[in-house]
Scaffold this motif. Structure first.
Motif, PDB file in Angstrom:
ATOM      1  N   GLU A   1       0.836  -1.215   0.000  1.00  0.00           N
ATOM      2  CA  GLU A   1       0.000   0.000   0.000  1.00  0.00           C
ATOM      3  C   GLU A   1       0.862   1.252   0.000  1.00  0.00           C
ATOM      4  OE1 GLU A   1      -2.713  -0.032   3.219  1.00  0.00           O
ATOM      5  OE2 GLU A   1      -3.626  -1.911   2.582  1.00  0.00           O
ATOM      6  N   GLU A   2       1.912   1.239   0.807  1.00  0.00           N
ATOM      7  CA  GLU A   2       2.798   2.405   0.850  1.00  0.00           C
ATOM      8  C   GLU A   2       3.513   2.579  -0.496  1.00  0.00           C
ATOM      9  OE1 GLU A   2       6.476   4.087   3.523  1.00  0.00           O
ATOM     10  OE2 GLU A   2       5.439   2.283   4.183  1.00  0.00           O
ATOM     11  N   PHE A   3       3.901   1.464  -1.107  1.00  0.00           N
ATOM     12  CA  PHE A   3       4.541   1.528  -2.433  1.00  0.00           C
ATOM     13  C   PHE A   3       3.592   2.130  -3.481  1.00  0.00           C
ATOM     14  CE2 PHE A   3       5.401  -0.508  -6.558  1.00  0.00           C
ATOM     15  CZ  PHE A   3       6.680  -0.033  -6.779  1.00  0.00           C
ATOM     16  N   GLU A   4       2.325   1.727  -3.473  1.00  0.00           N
ATOM     17  CA  GLU A   4       1.332   2.250  -4.429  1.00  0.00           C
ATOM     18  C   GLU A   4       1.098   3.745  -4.188  1.00  0.00           C
ATOM     19  OE1 GLU A   4      -0.067   0.797  -7.079  1.00  0.00           O
ATOM     20  OE2 GLU A   4       1.111  -1.005  -6.645  1.00  0.00           O
ATOM     21  N   ARG A   5       1.060   4.174  -2.917  1.00  0.00           N
ATOM     22  CA  ARG A   5       0.861   5.584  -2.602  1.00  0.00           C
ATOM     23  C   ARG A   5       2.030   6.409  -3.100  1.00  0.00           C
ATOM     24  NH1 ARG A   5       2.660   8.791   1.195  1.00  0.00           N
ATOM     25  NH2 ARG A   5       3.591   7.106   2.399  1.00  0.00           N
ATOM     26  N   ILE A   6       3.239   5.962  -2.896  1.00  0.00           N
ATOM     27  CA  ILE A   6       4.441   6.687  -3.354  1.00  0.00           C
ATOM     28  C   ILE A   6       4.466   6.728  -4.875  1.00  0.00           C
ATOM     29  CG2 ILE A   6       6.957   6.609  -3.436  1.00  0.00           C
ATOM     30  CD1 ILE A   6       6.915   5.492  -0.583  1.00  0.00           C
ATOM     31  N   LYS A   7       4.081   5.605  -5.462  1.00  0.00           N
ATOM     32  CA  LYS A   7       4.040   5.536  -6.927  1.00  0.00           C
ATOM     33  C   LYS A   7       3.021   6.541  -7.490  1.00  0.00           C
ATOM     34  CE  LYS A   7       3.352   2.111 -10.566  1.00  0.00           C
ATOM     35  NZ  LYS A   7       3.015   0.722 -10.860  1.00  0.00           N
ATOM     36  N   ALA A   8       1.859   6.663  -6.894  1.00  0.00           N
ATOM     37  CA  ALA A   8       0.822   7.615  -7.331  1.00  0.00           C
ATOM     38  C   ALA A   8       1.290   9.060  -7.146  1.00  0.00           C
ATOM     39  CB  ALA A   8      -0.478   7.357  -6.576  1.00  0.00           C
ATOM     40  N   GLU A   9       1.965   9.321  -6.001  1.00  0.00           N
ATOM     41  CA  GLU A   9       2.497  10.674  -5.764  1.00  0.00           C
ATOM     42  C   GLU A   9       3.551  11.030  -6.811  1.00  0.00           C
ATOM     43  OE1 GLU A   9       3.932  11.023  -1.774  1.00  0.00           O
ATOM     44  OE2 GLU A   9       1.937  10.749  -0.909  1.00  0.00           O
TER      45      GLU A   9
ATOM     46  N   LYS B 265       3.727   9.825  -9.884  1.00  0.00           N
ATOM     47  CA  LYS B 265       3.029  10.067 -11.151  1.00  0.00           C
ATOM     48  C   LYS B 265       2.408  11.463 -11.167  1.00  0.00           C
ATOM     49  CE  LYS B 265       1.800   5.400 -12.582  1.00  0.00           C
ATOM     50  NZ  LYS B 265       0.673   4.474 -12.846  1.00  0.00           N
ATOM     51  N   ALA B 266       1.805  11.871 -10.062  1.00  0.00           N
ATOM     52  CA  ALA B 266       1.203  13.202  -9.979  1.00  0.00           C
ATOM     53  C   ALA B 266       2.277  14.280 -10.113  1.00  0.00           C
ATOM     54  CB  ALA B 266       0.442  13.351  -8.664  1.00  0.00           C
ATOM     55  N   HIS B 267       3.430  14.021  -9.457  1.00  0.00           N
ATOM     56  CA  HIS B 267       4.535  14.979  -9.542  1.00  0.00           C
ATOM     57  C   HIS B 267       5.051  15.082 -10.991  1.00  0.00           C
ATOM     58  CE1 HIS B 267       8.122  17.212  -8.486  1.00  0.00           C
ATOM     59  NE2 HIS B 267       8.881  16.262  -9.059  1.00  0.00           N
ATOM     60  N   LEU B 268       5.174  13.957 -11.680  1.00  0.00           N
ATOM     61  CA  LEU B 268       5.644  13.966 -13.071  1.00  0.00           C
ATOM     62  C   LEU B 268       4.638  14.673 -13.989  1.00  0.00           C
ATOM     63  CD1 LEU B 268       7.183  10.377 -13.414  1.00  0.00           C
ATOM     64  CD2 LEU B 268       8.399  12.557 -13.315  1.00  0.00           C
ATOM     65  N   ARG B 269       3.323  14.456 -13.767  1.00  0.00           N
ATOM     66  CA  ARG B 269       2.304  15.162 -14.556  1.00  0.00           C
ATOM     67  C   ARG B 269       2.421  16.674 -14.342  1.00  0.00           C
ATOM     68  NH1 ARG B 269      -1.697  11.652 -12.184  1.00  0.00           N
ATOM     69  NH2 ARG B 269      -1.546   9.713 -13.322  1.00  0.00           N
ATOM     70  N   GLN B 270       2.607  17.057 -13.075  1.00  0.00           N
ATOM     71  CA  GLN B 270       2.728  18.484 -12.752  1.00  0.00           C
ATOM     72  C   GLN B 270       3.978  19.068 -13.406  1.00  0.00           C
ATOM     73  OE1 GLN B 270       3.214  19.322  -8.587  1.00  0.00           O
ATOM     74  NE2 GLN B 270       1.952  21.175  -8.748  1.00  0.00           N
ATOM     75  N   LEU B 271       5.067  18.305 -13.386  1.00  0.00           N
ATOM     76  CA  LEU B 271       6.311  18.757 -14.007  1.00  0.00           C
ATOM     77  C   LEU B 271       6.136  18.909 -15.524  1.00  0.00           C
ATOM     78  CD1 LEU B 271       9.272  19.429 -13.368  1.00  0.00           C
ATOM     79  CD2 LEU B 271       9.823  17.043 -13.777  1.00  0.00           C
ATOM     80  N   ARG B 272       5.442  17.934 -16.168  1.00  0.00           N
ATOM     81  CA  ARG B 272       5.192  18.007 -17.606  1.00  0.00           C
ATOM     82  C   ARG B 272       4.334  19.234 -17.936  1.00  0.00           C
ATOM     83  NH1 ARG B 272       1.656  13.760 -19.145  1.00  0.00           N
ATOM     84  NH2 ARG B 272       3.156  12.359 -18.180  1.00  0.00           N
TER      85      ARG B 272
END
Length: 167
Positions: free
Chosen positions: A4-12, A14-21
């Motif tokens: 669960e912690e791995f999935e949460r970090i992974k989602a964060e 992805k959100a950070h990469l979208r924001q950067l793009r």
């Protein structure tokens, strides 16, 4: 680290990469707009623009002046400029009188001009009377042969291009 912690970090991430793009796209758009604005600024030529504005103003003034002169002339308040205009008016009056005489003669049946000549006289009253007489038609090239003269060789048939059909 659990799943669960791995999935949460992974989602964060992805959100950070979208924001950067999204930020990179915004930055590229801003750079394009700045580049376009700079190109437009470099294309401006103050001297040329001022010269164009001066020419446009002069054309507008000349057009307004010509329009005012035209309105005055149509209302009959045209300024008198000299003898040349009086001579032109006299010539015009003579030409109009000649056209009226020709028109009256045609209406009375004496020396009736053709419809084309009447239209020409009505359109151009300053044309000389001799140019509208029937015998003074001008042609391009050689004049046509007189009708009363027979052809040079009566035995000679009509000229054709190519072979004759009777042989």
């Amino acid at each position: 680290m659990d799943k669960e912690e791995f999935e949460r970090i992974k989602a964060e991430e992805k959100a950070h990469l979208r924001q950067l793009r999204q930020l990179k796209q915004t930055h590229r758009g801003a750079q394009r707009m700045a580049s376009s604005a700079e190109a437009l600024r470099n294309m401006r030529n103050e001297a040329l623009e001022s010269e164009t504005d001066a020419m446009t103003d002069k054309l507008l003034r000349d057009a307004a002046h010509a329009e005012a002169r035209f309105e005055l002339a149509t209302e009959g308040y045209a300024p008198q400029t000299g003898n040349a205009e009086e001579v032109d008016r006299e010539d015009l009056a003579k030409a109009e009188a000649e056209a009226l005489v020709r028109q009256m003669k045609a209406a009375m049946g004496g020396g009736s001009p053709s419809i084309e000549e009447a239209a020409q006289n009505a359109a151009d009253p300053s044309a000389p009377a001799s140019a509208t007489t029937p015998g003074s038609a001008k042609t391009i090239g050689r004049p046509p042969p007189p009708e009363d003269e027979p052809s040079a060789d009566p035995d000679q048939g009509a000229k054709t291009i190519g072979r004759s059909r009777d042989s």
